[in-house]
Motif scaffolding. Sequence first.
Motif, short mmCIF file in Angstrom:
data_model
loop_
_atom_site.label_atom_id
_atom_site.label_comp_id
_atom_site.label_asym_id
_atom_site.label_seq_id
_atom_site.Cartn_x
_atom_site.Cartn_y
_atom_site.Cartn_z
N GLY A 72 0.21 -1.63 0.14
CA GLY A 72 0.44 -2.75 -0.75
C GLY A 72 0.90 -4.04 -0.12
N GLU A 73 0.94 -4.12 1.21
CA GLU A 73 1.36 -5.37 1.85
C GLU A 73 0.47 -5.66 3.05
OE1 GLU A 73 5.30 -5.31 3.46
OE2 GLU A 73 5.04 -3.34 4.38
N PRO A 74 0.33 -6.93 3.42
CA PRO A 74 -0.50 -7.27 4.58
C PRO A 74 0.01 -6.62 5.86
CG PRO A 74 0.01 -9.23 3.29
CD PRO A 74 0.88 -8.14 2.76
N MET A 75 -0.92 -6.24 6.73
CA MET A 75 -0.56 -5.61 7.99
C MET A 75 0.44 -6.47 8.77
SD MET A 75 -0.93 -3.16 10.16
CE MET A 75 0.66 -3.47 10.90
N LEU A 76 0.23 -7.78 8.81
CA LEU A 76 1.12 -8.67 9.54
C LEU A 76 2.55 -8.58 9.00
CD1 LEU A 76 1.80 -10.93 11.50
CD2 LEU A 76 0.83 -12.57 9.87
N ARG A 77 2.68 -8.58 7.70
CA ARG A 77 4.02 -8.49 7.10
C ARG A 77 4.67 -7.14 7.42
NH1 ARG A 77 6.71 -10.97 2.96
NH2 ARG A 77 8.22 -9.69 1.83
N ARG A 78 3.88 -6.09 7.39
CA ARG A 78 4.39 -4.76 7.70
C ARG A 78 4.93 -4.72 9.14
NH1 ARG A 78 3.22 0.58 5.94
NH2 ARG A 78 3.17 2.16 7.61
N ALA A 79 4.17 -5.30 10.07
CA ALA A 79 4.61 -5.31 11.46
C ALA A 79 5.89 -6.11 11.63
CB ALA A 79 3.50 -5.90 12.34
N ALA A 80 6.00 -7.24 10.94
CA ALA A 80 7.21 -8.07 11.04
C ALA A 80 8.41 -7.34 10.47
CB ALA A 80 6.99 -9.39 10.30
N ARG A 81 8.22 -6.67 9.34
CA ARG A 81 9.35 -5.95 8.72
C ARG A 81 9.82 -4.81 9.61
NH1 ARG A 81 9.66 -3.15 4.78
NH2 ARG A 81 7.48 -2.60 4.36
N ALA A 82 8.91 -4.16 10.32
CA ALA A 82 9.30 -3.09 11.23
C ALA A 82 10.21 -3.64 12.34
CB ALA A 82 8.06 -2.43 11.83
N LEU A 83 9.86 -4.79 12.89
CA LEU A 83 10.70 -5.38 13.93
C LEU A 83 12.04 -5.84 13.38
CD1 LEU A 83 8.00 -7.44 15.86
CD2 LEU A 83 9.13 -5.33 16.62
N LEU A 84 12.04 -6.41 12.18
CA LEU A 84 13.30 -6.86 11.57
C LEU A 84 14.24 -5.69 11.31
CD1 LEU A 84 11.90 -9.49 9.05
CD2 LEU A 84 13.31 -9.97 11.05
N ALA A 85 13.69 -4.52 11.06
CA ALA A 85 14.52 -3.35 10.79
C ALA A 85 15.04 -2.70 12.07
CB ALA A 85 13.72 -2.32 9.99
N SER A 86 14.57 -3.15 13.21
CA SER A 86 15.01 -2.60 14.49
C SER A 86 16.23 -3.36 14.99
CB SER A 86 13.87 -2.69 15.51
OG SER A 86 13.71 -4.02 15.98
N GLY A 87 16.63 -3.06 16.23
CA GLY A 87 17.81 -3.70 16.79
C GLY A 87 17.56 -4.99 17.52
#
Length: 543
Positions: A370-385
Amino acid sequence: MIFGPTPLDAAEGAVLAHSMTLPDGRLKKGSRLGAAEIARLRAAGRTEVIAARLDAQDVPEDVAAARLGAALAPEPEALGLSLSAPFTGRLNVYALTAGVLRVDAARVAAVNAQHEAVTLATLPDMARVQPRQMLGTVKIIPYAAPSAAVEAAAQALAGGPALRLHPVRLRSAAVVLTVLDGMKPKVIDKGGEALRARLAALGVAPAGELRVAHAADAVAGAIRTAPGDAVLILSASATSDRRDVGPAGLEAAGGRVTRFGMPVDPGNLMFLGEDASGRPVIGMPGCARSPALNGVDWVLERIACGIDVTSEDVAAMGVGGLLKEIPSRPQPRGGGVAAPARPVVSALLLAAGSARRMGGRDKLLETVEGEPMLRRAARALLASGVDEVVAVLRADDAARAEALADLAVRSVENPEAGEGMAASIRAGLRAMREDADACLLALADMPEVGAAHADRLLAAFDPGEGRAIVRATDEDGRPGHPVLFGRRFFESLARLSGDEGAREILRANEAFVTDVTTPGRAARLDLDTPEAWAAWRAERSAG
């Protein structure tokens, strides 16, 4: 755990204990030996290796470290802490803010009493710390620990936090300076400057400075009118008795003295109390005119962090209280040796590719759950350290920019996107924060890369141990992305050209490269064509 010489016939799944140089390259210490590694060893004429083999009662080192980290700080942010991901059996604990660390020494000792394989090291109780500073480390010494020992150590940490960071709570403090006839203004100025520097180092705002005569009634008046949440008094002459000017002035103002003197040298002639409203009042010893550490720093930093300081607490400072000419800690106002700290890492999300193989579709805007691949990749990095995420986009690409619009991502345009990946790396380097210790290069078209993949790389990064480049591999050990580069390679990255990315830097600096196994196939899976997207979606639907 079985450790020692192991025939190759029995070595599959074992952990290599020592690095080995083979004709086709090195096998590094800690490598898990699979069929491919054993074939390389046979081809090199080896018949056995020194290795560790785990049995059913063993907990692998990283799993054990993670278990103890969870027991040490089940809600780390609530305790003012952050935890690294485990790597080679080590899990580090860092400070989120400045403050004072409390350590339950009995619990730490109980952990270390369980088994020689399980260790927990911390800074001393009441240590003053800065943001990002390392406070402690869990280390599983061998490649695995007995499950019973790991659980016993975890139970020893149950029932309350063994580590807690008390952040600075004091907002402001006033400085009162007493003056005797004939005192040089330079001496008075130096005293006020030293006290303001102490407050600034703690993040406490100076509420004002009052200069009054060296007399009890003048001090009393200054205490009554001084602004701020605390009052620091620096007398023109050393306070040598409870009835001297400073303590007498506090009592004349309706306050009380809770402690005169301390068993710390320098710092003996401190006094401590509170005014009529309960506001802390600290009488500073003459040595506070110097920036060097003295006993009153221990009192000031605890009060600043909301920790009550009793007369008994001060009396207990004698052991370790001989500070003269002992560089046991960095100077609280600058200088000294920098404490180990969590590195600052900027993630560069490379998202300026043309998607030429997609037949007119933009692969970075393909939807995943349900979300663009680019947004998904950015959210993964934001959730990291990582400490920041910089997305490198094509010039005037409104659609990709819109996909990131409400995320805490800094987007920069790459006007030279047609050149290839190197131009995006250069653009990202120019945009990231200047104090970065490392940059994480992440591709935006890898849908299965999550926060855990980035965190594994962050945990492995340690230039002091030779791990200055950290590269993700899939679970089969095949190298891929993301890749983390330490600061020493920023100049080389900035000179890249073309579409080869950083491969040449990796080849030229193999000795600095550490490959880290990350979950699943994510490190190798990118989707560049409509057919690849269709196959991936079909596989997910079937699974």
